[in-house]
Motif scaffolding. Structure first.
Motif, short mmCIF file in Angstrom:
data_model
loop_
_atom_site.label_atom_id
_atom_site.label_comp_id
_atom_site.label_asym_id
_atom_site.label_seq_id
_atom_site.Cartn_x
_atom_site.Cartn_y
_atom_site.Cartn_z
N THR A 257 0.83 -1.21 0.00
CA THR A 257 0.00 0.00 0.00
C THR A 257 0.86 1.25 0.00
OG1 THR A 257 -1.70 -1.21 1.23
CG2 THR A 257 -1.88 1.18 1.19
N LEU A 258 1.92 1.25 0.80
CA LEU A 258 2.83 2.40 0.85
C LEU A 258 3.50 2.63 -0.50
CD1 LEU A 258 4.12 4.59 2.65
CD2 LEU A 258 5.95 2.95 3.14
N GLN A 259 3.93 1.56 -1.15
CA GLN A 259 4.54 1.68 -2.47
C GLN A 259 3.54 2.20 -3.49
OE1 GLN A 259 6.08 -2.27 -3.18
NE2 GLN A 259 8.03 -1.85 -2.15
N ALA A 260 2.29 1.76 -3.38
CA ALA A 260 1.26 2.25 -4.29
C ALA A 260 1.02 3.74 -4.11
CB ALA A 260 -0.05 1.47 -4.06
N ILE A 261 1.08 4.20 -2.86
CA ILE A 261 0.92 5.64 -2.60
C ILE A 261 2.08 6.42 -3.19
CG2 ILE A 261 0.85 7.39 -0.78
CD1 ILE A 261 -0.58 5.30 0.98
N ASN A 262 3.30 5.93 -2.99
CA ASN A 262 4.49 6.64 -3.47
C ASN A 262 4.54 6.71 -4.99
OD1 ASN A 262 5.42 7.07 -0.85
ND2 ASN A 262 6.60 5.18 -0.80
N ASN A 263 4.05 5.64 -5.63
CA ASN A 263 4.14 5.57 -7.10
C ASN A 263 2.81 5.85 -7.80
OD1 ASN A 263 7.02 4.45 -7.50
ND2 ASN A 263 6.16 3.02 -6.01
N GLN A 264 1.79 6.20 -7.01
CA GLN A 264 0.47 6.52 -7.55
C GLN A 264 -0.11 5.36 -8.38
OE1 GLN A 264 0.70 10.29 -9.61
NE2 GLN A 264 1.49 11.37 -7.82
N PHE A 265 0.04 4.14 -7.84
CA PHE A 265 -0.54 2.95 -8.49
C PHE A 265 -1.93 2.73 -7.87
CE2 PHE A 265 4.00 1.19 -9.08
CZ PHE A 265 4.15 1.93 -10.23
N PHE A 266 -2.93 3.24 -8.54
CA PHE A 266 -4.29 3.17 -7.98
C PHE A 266 -4.76 1.73 -7.81
CE2 PHE A 266 -8.86 2.74 -8.81
CZ PHE A 266 -9.37 3.45 -7.73
N THR A 267 -4.56 0.92 -8.83
CA THR A 267 -5.07 -0.46 -8.80
C THR A 267 -4.40 -1.27 -7.71
OG1 THR A 267 -5.44 -0.35 -11.18
CG2 THR A 267 -5.50 -2.52 -10.17
N VAL A 268 -3.07 -1.15 -7.59
CA VAL A 268 -2.32 -1.88 -6.56
C VAL A 268 -2.79 -1.46 -5.17
CG1 VAL A 268 -0.05 -2.28 -5.55
CG2 VAL A 268 -0.31 -2.21 -8.04
N GLY A 269 -2.94 -0.15 -4.98
CA GLY A 269 -3.41 0.35 -3.69
C GLY A 269 -4.81 -0.13 -3.37
N PHE A 270 -5.69 -0.13 -4.37
CA PHE A 270 -7.06 -0.57 -4.14
C PHE A 270 -7.11 -2.05 -3.76
CE2 PHE A 270 -10.94 -2.57 -5.71
CZ PHE A 270 -11.92 -1.82 -5.06
N LEU A 271 -6.36 -2.89 -4.47
CA LEU A 271 -6.39 -4.33 -4.20
C LEU A 271 -5.83 -4.64 -2.81
CD1 LEU A 271 -5.31 -5.81 -7.67
CD2 LEU A 271 -7.59 -5.85 -6.62
N ASN A 272 -4.71 -4.01 -2.45
CA ASN A 272 -4.14 -4.26 -1.13
C ASN A 272 -5.04 -3.68 -0.03
OD1 ASN A 272 -1.11 -5.41 -1.15
ND2 ASN A 272 -1.47 -4.22 -3.02
N GLY A 273 -5.66 -2.53 -0.32
CA GLY A 273 -6.62 -1.98 0.62
C GLY A 273 -7.82 -2.90 0.81
N PHE A 274 -8.27 -3.50 -0.30
CA PHE A 274 -9.38 -4.46 -0.22
C PHE A 274 -9.00 -5.64 0.66
CE2 PHE A 274 -10.53 -8.66 -1.92
CZ PHE A 274 -11.88 -8.68 -1.60
N ALA A 275 -7.78 -6.13 0.51
CA ALA A 275 -7.34 -7.27 1.33
C ALA A 275 -7.32 -6.90 2.81
CB ALA A 275 -5.96 -7.73 0.87
N LEU A 276 -6.82 -5.71 3.13
CA LEU A 276 -6.80 -5.26 4.52
C LEU A 276 -8.22 -5.11 5.08
CD1 LEU A 276 -3.96 -2.58 4.40
CD2 LEU A 276 -3.96 -4.65 5.81
N VAL A 277 -9.11 -4.55 4.28
CA VAL A 277 -10.50 -4.40 4.71
C VAL A 277 -11.15 -5.76 4.92
CG1 VAL A 277 -12.79 -3.60 3.99
CG2 VAL A 277 -10.80 -2.12 3.68
N ALA A 278 -10.87 -6.70 4.02
CA ALA A 278 -11.46 -8.03 4.13
C ALA A 278 -11.02 -8.71 5.43
CB ALA A 278 -11.05 -8.88 2.92
N ILE A 279 -9.73 -8.61 5.74
CA ILE A 279 -9.23 -9.20 6.98
C ILE A 279 -9.87 -8.53 8.18
CG2 ILE A 279 -7.17 -9.57 8.40
CD1 ILE A 279 -5.56 -9.67 5.82
N ALA A 280 -9.96 -7.20 8.13
CA ALA A 280 -10.56 -6.45 9.25
C ALA A 280 -12.01 -6.87 9.47
CB ALA A 280 -10.47 -4.95 8.97
N ILE A 281 -12.76 -7.04 8.38
CA ILE A 281 -14.17 -7.43 8.51
C ILE A 281 -14.28 -8.84 9.08
CG2 ILE A 281 -16.26 -7.99 7.20
CD1 ILE A 281 -15.56 -5.68 5.32
N ILE A 282 -13.41 -9.75 8.64
CA ILE A 282 -13.43 -11.12 9.16
C ILE A 282 -13.19 -11.12 10.66
CG2 ILE A 282 -12.20 -13.33 9.16
CD1 ILE A 282 -11.67 -12.84 6.14
#
Length: 303
Positions: A257-282
């Motif tokens: 996620t940090l690398q996605a922020i630094n490099n402005q990779f929207f898709t990478v950030g979204f996917l890793n954010g989704f994974a974090l959210v999924a774990i949090a919800i579980i």
């Protein structure tokens, strides 16, 4: 009409702050003293935190080297044992399968290992402190302001002393996460024990229970739903801090996620954010369901 600062004396326009040279000197002395203490006790500090490094590395190795279907089945069994809810189990299975499909399985396992270790340490630290606070109003008045500071301090600030003391790596990130996540565990343990019905405690006294027996046989069992809420909040805050801790060498989803922020990779950030959210919800749904089960069980026994 606004008062023009140019027509007033300088002392009225600018706040009378301490001279900058004095501040610089004081800051230099404090920083130099802190670094000197770290160098003097560096070997001792490393020896103390070494078991944490071993435990984290071992758990990470287990999670990343165990076949994915075994991890998936184990997670589903744990979720069902805690929640007794097939919808939550199904949601867990779907979320983890999607994480694997998008190639984030290994990073998710690294993050799970980190969150697991942080949560266990927070419980080991927070539970005894919360119990002691519940037994002493004086201790509560001392610890509460410290917890207020810990919960209002910006999360990035925790990284500064941790990096100075431990350097860059997984253990500094782990310690920063624990410091950030432990206050809810302490607060809710204290609250849960204090909310135990006085009549129940009086009945325990009437039966000749010792302080130890009252604590382990009455207070902690009745406070378990509230304590579980503290564990839930600790897990949520650990997951939130994982991204920040990636700045000091913690891998997993936070690093991506940090690398996605630094490099402005929207898709990478979204996917890793989704994974974090999924774990949090579980974790959130499972721990909440377990807390509700404990509450119902307590009401049946003491209702």
């Amino acid at each position: 009409m606004a008062i023009q600062c140019t027509i007033l004396p300088n002392v009225l326009c600018n706040f009378p702050a301490i001279d900058e040279s004095i501040i610089r000197l004081a800051r230099k002395n404090i920083d130099d003293g802190f670094r000197a203490s770290v160098r003097a006790y560096g070997n001792l500090i490393d020896a103390i935190v070494q078991p944490l490094q071993w435990f984290l590395n071992y758990l990470e190795w287990v999670f990343t080297n165990t076949p994915w279907f075994i991890i998936l089945v184990a997670m589903m069994l744990v979720v069902y044992a805690a929640s007794r809810n097939l919808k939550i189990v199904a949601g867990t299975a779907i979320s983890m399968i999607l994480i694997g499909v998008f190639g984030l399985w290994t990073d998710t396992m690294v993050t799970l290992a980190m969150v697991t270790v942080c949560t266990l340490i927070a419980i080991v630290i927070g539970l005894p402190i919360g119990i002691l606070m519940a037994r002493s109003d004086r201790l509560q008045s001392i610890v509460n302001p410290i917890l207020d500071v810990m919960q209002t301090m910006p999360s990035f600030v925790y990284l500064i002393p941790v990096v100075v003391i431990f350097g860059i790596g997984k253990v500094p990130g782990l310690i920063a996460v624990v410091i950030y996540a432990v206050p809810p565990m302490i607060r809710l343990t204290n609250l849960g024990i204090r909310l135990v019905d006085k009549e129940v405690l009086e009945a325990a006294d009437a039966f000749g229970s010792s302080h130890r027996q009252k604590l382990f046989n009455v207070q902690i069992p009745l406070a378990l739903p509230t304590i579980m809420a503290g564990i839930n909040q600790t897990i949520m805050m650990s997951l939130a801090m994982v991204v920040v801790a990636s700045m000091v060498g913690v891998g997993g989803l936070g690093k991506n996620t940090l690398q996605a922020i630094n490099n402005q990779f929207f898709t990478v950030g979204f996917l890793n954010g989704f994974a974090l959210v999924a774990i949090a919800i579980i974790f959130d749904r499972t721990s909440q369901a377990y807390g509700r089960r404990l509450q119902k069980h307590s009401e049946v026994i003491h209702g």
